[in-house]
Each structure stands twice: as C-alpha cells, then as structure tokens.
Scaffold this motif. Structure first.
Motif, PDB file in Angstrom:
ATOM      1  N   VAL A 164     -39.601  41.938  55.789  1.00  0.00           N
ATOM      2  CA  VAL A 164     -40.893  42.639  55.855  1.00  0.00           C
ATOM      3  C   VAL A 164     -41.568  42.622  54.486  1.00  0.00           C
ATOM      4  N   ARG A 165     -40.825  42.924  53.441  1.00  0.00           N
ATOM      5  CA  ARG A 165     -41.408  42.926  52.092  1.00  0.00           C
ATOM      6  C   ARG A 165     -41.928  41.534  51.699  1.00  0.00           C
ATOM      7  N   ALA A 166     -41.166  40.489  52.014  1.00  0.00           N
ATOM      8  CA  ALA A 166     -41.579  39.127  51.672  1.00  0.00           C
ATOM      9  C   ALA A 166     -42.835  38.725  52.452  1.00  0.00           C
ATOM     10  N   ALA A 167     -42.878  39.047  53.735  1.00  0.00           N
ATOM     11  CA  ALA A 167     -44.046  38.698  54.557  1.00  0.00           C
ATOM     12  C   ALA A 167     -45.265  39.501  54.130  1.00  0.00           C
ATOM     13  N   TYR A 168     -45.049  40.754  53.758  1.00  0.00           N
ATOM     14  CA  TYR A 168     -46.167  41.582  53.296  1.00  0.00           C
ATOM     15  C   TYR A 168     -46.773  40.988  52.027  1.00  0.00           C
ATOM     16  N   ALA A 169     -45.932  40.573  51.113  1.00  0.00           N
ATOM     17  CA  ALA A 169     -46.427  39.974  49.863  1.00  0.00           C
ATOM     18  C   ALA A 169     -47.207  38.691  50.151  1.00  0.00           C
ATOM     19  N   GLN A 170     -46.717  37.894  51.083  1.00  0.00           N
ATOM     20  CA  GLN A 170     -47.406  36.653  51.446  1.00  0.00           C
ATOM     21  C   GLN A 170     -48.771  36.959  52.075  1.00  0.00           C
ATOM     22  N   ALA A 171     -48.840  37.939  52.966  1.00  0.00           N
ATOM     23  CA  ALA A 171     -50.107  38.312  53.597  1.00  0.00           C
ATOM     24  C   ALA A 171     -51.053  38.916  52.569  1.00  0.00           C
ATOM     25  N   ARG A 172     -50.512  39.712  51.668  1.00  0.00           N
ATOM     26  CA  ARG A 172     -51.321  40.384  50.637  1.00  0.00           C
ATOM     27  C   ARG A 172     -51.942  39.379  49.674  1.00  0.00           C
ATOM     28  N   ALA A 173     -51.310  38.225  49.516  1.00  0.00           N
ATOM     29  CA  ALA A 173     -51.863  37.175  48.657  1.00  0.00           C
ATOM     30  C   ALA A 173     -53.130  36.563  49.269  1.00  0.00           C
ATOM     31  N   ILE A 174     -53.289  36.710  50.579  1.00  0.00           N
ATOM     32  CA  ILE A 174     -54.459  36.164  51.276  1.00  0.00           C
ATOM     33  C   ILE A 174     -55.597  37.177  51.333  1.00  0.00           C
ATOM     34  N   THR A 175     -55.264  38.440  51.547  1.00  0.00           N
ATOM     35  CA  THR A 175     -56.281  39.473  51.700  1.00  0.00           C
ATOM     36  C   THR A 175     -55.747  40.823  51.255  1.00  0.00           C
ATOM     37  N   ARG A 176     -56.652  41.690  50.922  1.00  0.00           N
ATOM     38  CA  ARG A 176     -56.282  43.034  50.481  1.00  0.00           C
ATOM     39  C   ARG A 176     -55.737  43.888  51.627  1.00  0.00           C
ATOM     40  N   HIS A 177     -56.226  43.637  52.837  1.00  0.00           N
ATOM     41  CA  HIS A 177     -55.841  44.441  53.994  1.00  0.00           C
ATOM     42  C   HIS A 177     -54.810  43.694  54.833  1.00  0.00           C
ATOM     43  N   VAL A 178     -53.713  44.368  55.125  1.00  0.00           N
ATOM     44  CA  VAL A 178     -52.608  43.770  55.863  1.00  0.00           C
ATOM     45  C   VAL A 178     -52.273  44.664  57.056  1.00  0.00           C
ATOM     46  N   MET A 179     -52.051  44.025  58.206  1.00  0.00           N
ATOM     47  CA  MET A 179     -51.682  44.765  59.418  1.00  0.00           C
ATOM     48  C   MET A 179     -50.183  44.606  59.674  1.00  0.00           C
ATOM     49  N   VAL A 180     -49.550  45.708  60.043  1.00  0.00           N
ATOM     50  CA  VAL A 180     -48.150  45.688  60.455  1.00  0.00           C
ATOM     51  C   VAL A 180     -48.140  46.167  61.896  1.00  0.00           C
ATOM     52  N   GLU A 181     -47.636  45.319  62.784  1.00  0.00           N
ATOM     53  CA  GLU A 181     -47.657  45.618  64.218  1.00  0.00           C
ATOM     54  C   GLU A 181     -46.258  45.536  64.792  1.00  0.00           C
ATOM     55  N   VAL A 205     -43.630  36.753  61.698  1.00  0.00           N
ATOM     56  CA  VAL A 205     -43.372  37.130  63.089  1.00  0.00           C
ATOM     57  C   VAL A 205     -41.911  37.511  63.289  1.00  0.00           C
ATOM     58  N   ASN A 206     -41.690  38.549  64.090  1.00  0.00           N
ATOM     59  CA  ASN A 206     -40.346  38.962  64.499  1.00  0.00           C
ATOM     60  C   ASN A 206     -39.465  39.254  63.283  1.00  0.00           C
ATOM     61  N   LEU A 207     -39.989  40.032  62.366  1.00  0.00           N
ATOM     62  CA  LEU A 207     -39.269  40.378  61.135  1.00  0.00           C
ATOM     63  C   LEU A 207     -38.244  41.457  61.459  1.00  0.00           C
ATOM     64  N   GLN A 208     -37.007  41.198  61.073  1.00  0.00           N
ATOM     65  CA  GLN A 208     -35.882  42.022  61.528  1.00  0.00           C
ATOM     66  C   GLN A 208     -35.306  42.973  60.486  1.00  0.00           C
ATOM     67  N   ASP A 209     -35.674  42.794  59.209  1.00  0.00           N
ATOM     68  CA  ASP A 209     -35.089  43.664  58.186  1.00  0.00           C
ATOM     69  C   ASP A 209     -36.087  43.909  57.060  1.00  0.00           C
ATOM     70  N   GLU A 210     -35.750  44.842  56.193  1.00  0.00           N
ATOM     71  CA  GLU A 210     -36.659  45.260  55.120  1.00  0.00           C
ATOM     72  C   GLU A 210     -37.013  44.110  54.181  1.00  0.00           C
ATOM     73  N   ALA A 211     -36.056  43.285  53.841  1.00  0.00           N
ATOM     74  CA  ALA A 211     -36.327  42.169  52.922  1.00  0.00           C
ATOM     75  C   ALA A 211     -37.357  41.204  53.519  1.00  0.00           C
TER      76      ALA A 211
END
Length: 178
Positions: free
Chosen positions: A26-43, A18-24
């Motif tokens: 975003v990349r870390a949160a994306y990897a964490q979400a991707r570990a749970i499911t193949r499909h990831v939403m960015v809002e 939540v409230n991700l402010q920089d590229e690093a």
C-alpha cells in the motif's frame, strides 16, 4: 485490505495499484500514485473483471470485458477486449444507465468491476468504478473476441432521431420538415 490505489487523475492505468495485500504494498503504490497527482484514492479492492458499458440515450448499446494476461488485473498489462453485450444483466444495464444519468451524460462509458456481467452487481459485490464523458468506441467496434457492436449508428440515431432534419425555425427550435 485488500485495497486498490488510484491517482485521482490517471490515464490507462498509470499509477494504479490493484489488490494490495499488505502495508508495504500500500505504501509503495501510494507513493507511485502520489508522484502522478496530489490527490490519491484508496478503495476497497473488488475482485472480478473490468467491464466498459457504453450508454447512449439511456440504453446500454455495447459492453466489453477486459481479459488480462494470466488472469491478473494489472492496469499496465496489455488488455484483450472481449464483447459481452448479450450477457449484460438487466439490473447491471439499469445501474449503468442510472450512473450516466446522475452525472448528466446521455453518451457515456461506464466502467465497472464484477465477476459475472450476467448477474446483478449487489449479488456478487460488484461496483461501478467511474463514468467517462469521452468513451472510447474502438473496443466495441473491433473487439478482439466476439461480435462488433454498431455503436456509431446508435450514437447517430440518438443525436439525430428519425424525422429530425437538423433545421430550426426562426426561434432556434428544431423544425421537422417532411
């Protein structure tokens, strides 16, 4: 930026950033979400409080606001649930009932984020996040703060309107027996 990242299928905030402010971040949160499911939403991140409105039969019958410790919106933090049913703006209630109707549910939990539930969503940049077909009732029955709402009664009245005996005629149609 800022953005929020969510696994497409998640439960109780697992893998949500939540409230991700920089590229690093975003990349870390994306990897964490991707570990749970193949499909990831960015809002787009929406500031404010997470609210759950319970819609029954086209009416908002209860609303709670999540209060996170220290004011931080962290889906993994223990949330304190606060009843805010009396403060829901009519336009917010309309949007919640419309969202439930659009997805074909007559009983639904509608999650939204806004700063003030007493103001229209558009005016404050609030938004509906999701519509749940299996809404939890405990937060409305036993809020940590505020007034418990009679959600069970609302559901029963919706499913079994006054005068409906539950009997059917020979064609399977509901029959009203005096």
């Amino acid at each position: 930026l800022p953005v929020t990242i969510k696994p497409y299928t998640s439960n109780k905030g697992a893998g949500v950033g939540v409230n991700l402010q920089d590229e690093a971040a975003v990349r870390a949160a994306y990897a964490q979400a991707r570990a749970i499911t193949r499909h990831v939403m960015v809002e787009r991140h929406i500031p404010g409080y997470v609210h759950r409105l319970l819609v029954v039969g086209g009416q908002v019958v209860a609303a709670t606001r999540g209060q996170y410790p220290g004011g931080q919106h962290d889906p993994r933090a223990k949330v304190v649930t606060v009843d805010c049913t009396a403060q829901v703006h009519p336009e917010v209630a309309y949007m919640a009932t419309l969202a439930a109707k659009v997805v074909g549910l007559d009983i639904a939990g509608v999650d939204l984020v806004c700063t003030d539930i007493g103001q229209p969503l558009d005016a404050q940049g609030g938004a509906i996040l999701e519509v749940n077909a299996g809404p939890g009732l405990l937060m409305h029955l036993q809020p940590t703060q505020g007034v418990p709402q009679p959600v069970g009664e609302a559901i029963v009245q919706h499913l079994f309107p006054a005068g409906d005996t539950g009997h059917t005629d020979k064609d399977g149609m509901a029959a009203r027996i005096p």
